[in-house]
Motif scaffolding. Structure first.
Motif, PDB file in Angstrom:
ATOM      1  N   GLY A 226      -6.217  -7.628   2.456  1.00 37.91           N
ATOM      2  CA  GLY A 226      -4.976  -6.861   2.539  1.00 37.91           C
ATOM      3  C   GLY A 226      -4.772  -6.244   3.902  1.00 37.91           C
ATOM      4  O   GLY A 226      -3.671  -6.319   4.476  1.00 37.91           O
ATOM      5  N   TYR A 227      -5.824  -5.651   4.448  1.00 41.99           N
ATOM      6  CA  TYR A 227      -5.710  -5.033   5.772  1.00 41.99           C
ATOM      7  C   TYR A 227      -5.498  -6.078   6.866  1.00 41.99           C
ATOM      8  O   TYR A 227      -4.717  -5.862   7.809  1.00 41.99           O
ATOM      9  CB  TYR A 227      -6.960  -4.208   6.086  1.00 41.99           C
TER      10      TYR A 227
ATOM     11  N   GLY B 240      -1.573  -4.876   5.573  1.00 43.55           N
ATOM     12  CA  GLY B 240      -1.395  -3.877   4.522  1.00 43.55           C
ATOM     13  C   GLY B 240      -1.923  -2.505   4.910  1.00 43.55           C
ATOM     14  O   GLY B 240      -2.786  -2.380   5.782  1.00 43.55           O
ATOM     15  N   THR B 241      -1.394  -1.475   4.282  1.00 42.89           N
ATOM     16  CA  THR B 241      -1.848  -0.096   4.482  1.00 42.89           C
ATOM     17  C   THR B 241      -1.839   0.617   3.141  1.00 42.89           C
ATOM     18  O   THR B 241      -1.202   0.167   2.186  1.00 42.89           O
ATOM     19  CB  THR B 241      -0.936   0.680   5.456  1.00 42.89           C
TER      20      THR B 241
ATOM     21  N   ILE C 273       4.826   1.983  -1.844  1.00 46.49           N
ATOM     22  CA  ILE C 273       4.644   0.586  -1.465  1.00 46.49           C
ATOM     23  C   ILE C 273       5.905  -0.180  -1.846  1.00 46.49           C
ATOM     24  O   ILE C 273       6.287  -0.227  -3.015  1.00 46.49           O
ATOM     25  CB  ILE C 273       3.424  -0.028  -2.185  1.00 46.49           C
TER      26      ILE C 273
ATOM     27  N   TYR D 234       2.700   1.899  -7.337  1.00 43.07           N
ATOM     28  CA  TYR D 234       3.516   1.380  -6.232  1.00 43.07           C
ATOM     29  C   TYR D 234       4.484   2.441  -5.731  1.00 43.07           C
ATOM     30  O   TYR D 234       4.692   2.619  -4.526  1.00 43.07           O
ATOM     31  CB  TYR D 234       4.310   0.149  -6.690  1.00 43.07           C
TER      32      TYR D 234
ATOM     33  N   ASP E 293       6.140  -5.626   0.045  1.00 41.66           N
ATOM     34  CA  ASP E 293       4.950  -5.325   0.848  1.00 41.66           C
ATOM     35  C   ASP E 293       3.700  -5.815   0.107  1.00 41.66           C
ATOM     36  O   ASP E 293       2.909  -5.035  -0.421  1.00 41.66           O
ATOM     37  CB  ASP E 293       4.857  -3.827   1.121  1.00 41.66           C
TER      38      ASP E 293
ATOM     39  N   PRO F 294       0.835  -7.300   1.213  1.00 38.92           N
ATOM     40  CA  PRO F 294      -0.486  -6.891   1.725  1.00 38.92           C
ATOM     41  C   PRO F 294      -0.928  -5.507   1.251  1.00 38.92           C
ATOM     42  O   PRO F 294      -2.095  -5.298   0.915  1.00 38.92           O
ATOM     43  CB  PRO F 294      -0.304  -6.941   3.244  1.00 38.92           C
ATOM     44  N   SER F 295       0.004  -4.546   1.200  1.00 41.08           N
ATOM     45  CA  SER F 295      -0.361  -3.199   0.749  1.00 41.08           C
ATOM     46  C   SER F 295      -0.684  -3.177  -0.736  1.00 41.08           C
ATOM     47  O   SER F 295      -1.541  -2.405  -1.186  1.00 41.08           O
ATOM     48  CB  SER F 295       0.786  -2.218   1.045  1.00 41.08           C
ATOM     49  N   LYS F 296      -0.020  -4.028  -1.513  1.00 40.37           N
ATOM     50  CA  LYS F 296      -0.352  -4.146  -2.937  1.00 40.37           C
ATOM     51  C   LYS F 296      -1.770  -4.675  -3.104  1.00 40.37           C
ATOM     52  O   LYS F 296      -2.506  -4.250  -4.003  1.00 40.37           O
ATOM     53  CB  LYS F 296       0.642  -5.075  -3.635  1.00 40.37           C
TER      54      LYS F 296
END
Length: 309
Positions: A218-219, A223-224, A43, A38, A47, A49-51
Motif C-alpha cells: 500500500g505504501y 497509500g497513506t 480515505i 474509510y 484511493d 493504496p490507502s485502503k
C-alpha cells in the motif's frame, strides 16, 4: 482408547456451535466497520493504496496480538521447518494479502448489504472445492440444491427492478466474490497446515505476514493512513480484535471438526452484515429483493449441510 459418551459429545458440539456463531457475528460486523473506517480515516473511494494500508495494519496488528497470546501460553512460535515456514508464508499471502486486497477494494465499490450477501458465496465455493479435495465430502443431492439456491440469491441481489437490468460491478461485486473464492481455497489449505502447526500460532503468522505485505504494498503504491481522532484508533482496534479472535477460533474449529459441521453457521454472516449495515450505515434493507436473497442464501446453506435421509 476411551470413547466419549453422548453427553460429552453433545457438550462439545454446543461449544463448537457457539464459537462458530461468534466468529460469523464478528465477520458480519466487519462490513459496516470497514466502510465506517474509510470515512473516519478520510480515505476516498478511489484511493485504493490507502485502503490496502488500512487493511494491512488491521491484520498485522491482529497477527502480532495472536503471537503474543501464544507466547503467553508458552507455545513455541518459531520452531518450524523450512517447509512449514514456506507454507505459513503462502497461507498469509493468499488468505490475507490477496484475499483482503480484493475484499477491501470490492467493498468500496458496493454497499455493505450487497457485499455481505455476495460474500456468502464462499460457503458454496467451499462445498465445491471440498468435493474435489476430500474423499468423504463429495457433492450430494442436498449440496447441489443448496449451491443452486445460494447462487440464485446472489444473482437476485444484482438484478434491478427491471429484470433486464443487471447491476453487477466487477470492481465491486466481482472483487467481493473473487475474495470469497480465494478465502475458501485458502481456508482448506489452512486446515491441512493446522494438523501440524498450532492453530493460534498458524493464524498469528499468516495474519502478520499477510498484513505486512499489504502495508508495504500500500505504501509503495502511494497509500497513506493518518489517525485523525480517537474514533479512528477505536475502529482499527475493533477490526484488529475481530480478526484475531474470529480467525483463531475458526482455525481451531476446523482442526477438530469437519468442514460440513461448521459451515452451516456461515448464514449468520450475510444476516449480521445486512442488519448491521442498515443500522450503522443507514443502508436500505427494505427492498424485497434483499429479503428474498437472504432467504435463498440461508436456505442454500441449510440444504448444503442437511443430512440425507
Amino acid at each position: 482408547m476411551e470413547t466419549a459418551n453422548p453427553a460429552t459429545i453433545f457438550a462439545r458440539k454446543k461449544v463448537a456451535y457457539a464459537c462458530a456463531t461468534l466468529c460469523c457475528l464478528l465477520w458480519g460486523s466487519s462490513y459496516p466497520a470497514i466502510k465506517n473506517g474509510y470515512e473516519i480515516f478520510e480515505i476516498a473511494t478511489d484511493d485504493i493504496p490507502s485502503k490496502i494500508v488500512f487493511a494491512g495494519y488491521r491484520f498485522l496488528f491482529a497477527g502480532l496480538l495472536l503471537l503474543l497470546f501464544a507466547m503467553a501460553q508458552r507455545k513455541p512460535i518459531a520452531r518450524f521447518s523450512p517447509r512449514q515456514y514456506g507454507q505459513l508464508a503462502f497461507l498469509g499471502l493468499t488468505q490475507t494479502s490477496v484475499q483482503y486486497a480484493f475484499f477491501y477494494i470490492g467493498l468500496a465499490f458496493t454497499t455493505g448489504v450487497k457485499g455481505s450477501i455476495m460474500n456468502a458465496t464462499g460457503t458454496f465455493f467451499s462445498v465445491l472445492l471440498a468435493h474435489f479435495i476430500y474423499q468423504n465430502d463429495k457433492l450430494s443431492y442436498n449440496k447441489t440444491i443448496g449451491c443452486v439456491l445460494g447462487f440464485a440469491g446472489v444473482m437476485l441481489v444484482n438484478i434491478n427492478h427491471s429484470l433486464m437490468d443487471v447491476s453487477f460491478v466487477w470492481m465491486g461485486d466481482g472483487f467481493v466474490v473473487l475474495a470469497a473464492f480465494i478465502l475458501s481455497a485458502a481456508t482448506l489449505y489452512g486446515k491441512r497446515i493446522s494438523q501440524t502447526v498450532d492453530p493460534t500460532v498458524m493464524t498469528g503468522w499468516q495474519l502478520a505476514f499477510g498484513g505486512g505485505v499489504l502495508v508495504v504494498g500500500g505504501y509503495l503504491t502511494g497509500g497513506t493512513l493518518v489517525v485523525h481522532s480517537a474514533t479512528a484508533v477505536a475502529i482499527l482496534g475493533y477490526l484488529t480484535l475481530l480478526s484475531s479472535i474470529a480467525f483463531a477460533l475458526w482455525s481451531v474449529l476446523l482442526k477438530y471438526n469437519r468442514v460440513s459441521m461448521i459451515a452451516p453457521f456461515n448464514f449468520v454472516i450475510p444476516v449480521a452484515g445486512t442488519v448491521l449495515s442498515a443500522i450503522f450505515l443507514g443502508e436500505n434493507i427494505l427492498d424485497i429483493k434483499y429479503a428474498i436473497a437472504l432467504v435463498l442464501v440461508c436456505s442454500g446453506i441449510w440444504w448444503v449441510n442437511k443430512r440425507s435421509a
